[in-house]
Design a protein around this motif. Structure first.
Motif, PDB file in Angstrom:
ATOM      1  N   UNK A   1       2.409   5.847   6.966  1.00 24.15           N
ATOM      2  CA  UNK A   1       2.954   4.558   6.529  1.00 24.15           C
ATOM      3  C   UNK A   1       2.519   3.443   7.477  1.00 24.15           C
ATOM      4  N   UNK A   2       2.601   3.718   8.784  1.00 25.74           N
ATOM      5  CA  UNK A   2       2.190   2.719   9.765  1.00 25.74           C
ATOM      6  C   UNK A   2       0.720   2.396   9.595  1.00 25.74           C
ATOM      7  N   UNK A   3      -0.100   3.423   9.425  1.00 25.69           N
ATOM      8  CA  UNK A   3      -1.544   3.202   9.216  1.00 25.69           C
ATOM      9  C   UNK A   3      -1.798   2.341   7.986  1.00 25.69           C
ATOM     10  N   UNK A   4      -1.036   2.588   6.920  1.00 27.71           N
ATOM     11  CA  UNK A   4      -1.197   1.813   5.687  1.00 27.71           C
ATOM     12  C   UNK A   4      -0.835   0.355   5.917  1.00 27.71           C
ATOM     13  N   UNK A   5       0.270   0.116   6.648  1.00 29.04           N
ATOM     14  CA  UNK A   5       0.694  -1.261   6.919  1.00 29.04           C
ATOM     15  C   UNK A   5      -0.360  -2.009   7.729  1.00 29.04           C
ATOM     16  N   UNK A   6      -0.879  -1.356   8.781  1.00 30.39           N
ATOM     17  CA  UNK A   6      -1.880  -1.995   9.640  1.00 30.39           C
ATOM     18  C   UNK A   6      -3.171  -2.254   8.860  1.00 30.39           C
ATOM     19  N   UNK A   7      -3.568  -1.283   8.051  1.00 30.88           N
ATOM     20  CA  UNK A   7      -4.777  -1.446   7.242  1.00 30.88           C
ATOM     21  C   UNK A   7      -4.625  -2.612   6.272  1.00 30.88           C
ATOM     22  N   UNK A   8      -3.434  -2.755   5.676  1.00 35.25           N
ATOM     23  CA  UNK A   8      -3.205  -3.856   4.744  1.00 35.25           C
ATOM     24  C   UNK A   8      -3.355  -5.205   5.446  1.00 35.25           C
ATOM     25  N   UNK A   9      -2.738  -5.342   6.617  1.00 36.34           N
ATOM     26  CA  UNK A   9      -2.806  -6.610   7.346  1.00 36.34           C
ATOM     27  C   UNK A   9      -4.258  -6.968   7.659  1.00 36.34           C
ATOM     28  N   UNK A  10      -5.057  -5.976   8.022  1.00 41.44           N
ATOM     29  CA  UNK A  10      -6.464  -6.215   8.359  1.00 41.44           C
ATOM     30  C   UNK A  10      -7.280  -6.659   7.144  1.00 41.44           C
ATOM     31  N   UNK A  11      -6.864  -6.202   5.947  1.00 39.62           N
ATOM     32  CA  UNK A  11      -7.664  -6.462   4.748  1.00 39.62           C
ATOM     33  C   UNK A  11      -7.030  -7.467   3.789  1.00 39.62           C
ATOM     34  N   UNK A  12      -5.925  -8.063   4.172  1.00 40.69           N
ATOM     35  CA  UNK A  12      -5.145  -8.912   3.267  1.00 40.69           C
ATOM     36  C   UNK A  12      -5.991  -9.968   2.571  1.00 40.69           C
ATOM     37  N   UNK A  13      -5.831 -10.045   1.244  1.00 39.21           N
ATOM     38  CA  UNK A  13      -6.501 -11.070   0.436  1.00 39.21           C
ATOM     39  C   UNK A  13      -5.755 -11.180  -0.887  1.00 39.21           C
ATOM     40  N   UNK A  14      -5.976 -12.263  -1.609  1.00 35.34           N
ATOM     41  CA  UNK A  14      -5.328 -12.422  -2.907  1.00 35.34           C
ATOM     42  C   UNK A  14      -5.802 -11.363  -3.895  1.00 35.34           C
TER      43      UNK A  14
ATOM     44  N   UNK B   1       4.579  10.481   1.854  1.00 37.32           N
ATOM     45  CA  UNK B   1       3.693  10.267   2.992  1.00 37.32           C
ATOM     46  C   UNK B   1       4.465  10.374   4.309  1.00 37.32           C
ATOM     47  N   UNK B   2       3.747  10.742   5.372  1.00 42.17           N
ATOM     48  CA  UNK B   2       4.378  10.822   6.686  1.00 42.17           C
ATOM     49  C   UNK B   2       4.621   9.415   7.226  1.00 42.17           C
ATOM     50  N   UNK B   3       5.487   9.332   8.241  1.00 40.22           N
ATOM     51  CA  UNK B   3       5.762   8.016   8.812  1.00 40.22           C
ATOM     52  C   UNK B   3       4.515   7.440   9.469  1.00 40.22           C
ATOM     53  N   UNK B   4       3.752   8.290  10.154  1.00 40.61           N
ATOM     54  CA  UNK B   4       2.531   7.824  10.807  1.00 40.61           C
ATOM     55  C   UNK B   4       1.565   7.243   9.785  1.00 40.61           C
TER      56      UNK B   4
ATOM     57  N   UNK C   1       0.837  -1.208   0.000  1.00 39.27           N
ATOM     58  CA  UNK C   1       0.000   0.000   0.000  1.00 39.27           C
ATOM     59  C   UNK C   1       0.865   1.249   0.000  1.00 39.27           C
ATOM     60  N   UNK C   2       1.884   1.289   0.877  1.00 37.84           N
ATOM     61  CA  UNK C   2       2.747   2.472   0.951  1.00 37.84           C
ATOM     62  C   UNK C   2       3.475   2.713  -0.367  1.00 37.84           C
ATOM     63  N   UNK C   3       3.991   1.637  -0.962  1.00 35.74           N
ATOM     64  CA  UNK C   3       4.778   1.772  -2.183  1.00 35.74           C
ATOM     65  C   UNK C   3       3.936   2.251  -3.363  1.00 35.74           C
ATOM     66  N   UNK C   4       2.629   2.066  -3.316  1.00 34.20           N
ATOM     67  CA  UNK C   4       1.764   2.470  -4.434  1.00 34.20           C
ATOM     68  C   UNK C   4       0.902   3.680  -4.096  1.00 34.20           C
ATOM     69  N   UNK C   5       1.159   4.296  -2.927  1.00 38.11           N
ATOM     70  CA  UNK C   5       0.305   5.404  -2.487  1.00 38.11           C
ATOM     71  C   UNK C   5       1.111   6.605  -2.017  1.00 38.11           C
TER      72      UNK C   5
END
Length: 199
Positions: free
Chosen positions: A165-178, A160-163, A151-155
């Motif tokens: 980036x963390x939000x993006x990582x957490x959001x990705x883990x919550x929504x992970x799917x193929x 983006x701020x560091x905060x 998400x971070x690499x494509x957004x």
């Protein structure tokens, strides 16, 4: 399921770009003789360390150059402390700057994917000193393998701020799917070609 996806995509990309990687290796070595690959210890799945591979885009004595630069430039030090990145990084070679802008330095991470240390899509791989910035969210980060893209690499990447980036990582883990992984992989192509938020 995800592991099969990772191996198939990584192997396919390597087969396609391998001749180009050979040429890039020769160009990098000719521009700044020394090790072509850079290994950096990162944190991955379940908090385990692994050696993250990249093409070396910085001068061999990069750590000393960075330390001296930050000591001499308070503004650069503030930028580094806030984002762990510098827009004008004195360590980066001339050829390295182009390679980084196009994200070509990350191609060796395909071998990290094949080894099972990383996924094609996932959170941005972090170093130990970044754990404190994740706080309680570090447990979420450790649930999946870090990704070659995500998400971070494509957004916006470095825009983006560091905060964020963390939000993006957490959001990705919550929504992970193929489906999400395939979508982010597709978004990576224009993000890289347009070099959005890269430096």
């Amino acid at each position: 399921m995800w592991r099969m996806f990772d191996v198939m995509v990584a192997a396919m990309i390597l087969l396609i770009v391998f001749p180009f990687l050979i040429v890039l290796t020769l160009v990098l070595y000719a521009s700044d003789p020394g090790p072509v690959l850079f290994r950096h210890r990162r944190l991955g799945h379940r908090g385990r360390y692994f050696q993250c591979l990249k093409f070396r885009t910085m001068k061999v004595d990069g750590d000393e150059i960075l330390g001296d630069h930050l000591n001499r430039n308070p503004e650069a030090l503030r930028e580094w402390n806030a984002t762990q990145k510098l827009r004008c990084d004195p360590r980066v070679t001339a050829v390295g700057a182009i390679v980084r802008k196009l994200s070509l330095d990350e191609f060796p991470q395909l071998f990290n994917v094949l080894a099972g240390d990383m996924s094609i899509v996932g959170p941005r791989p972090i170093v130990e000193m970044e754990v404190q910035r994740y706080g309680d969210n570090f447990e979420q980060y450790c649930l999946v393998r870090p990704g070659l893209t995500g998400v971070w690499q494509t957004s916006g990447r470095s825009d983006t701020s560091y905060e964020k980036r963390v939000d993006m990582d957490v959001s990705y883990v919550d929504r992970k799917s193929l489906v999400l992984d395939a979508w982010l992989l597709c978004k990576t192509v224009p993000a890289v070609l347009l070099a959005r938020g890269s430096y």
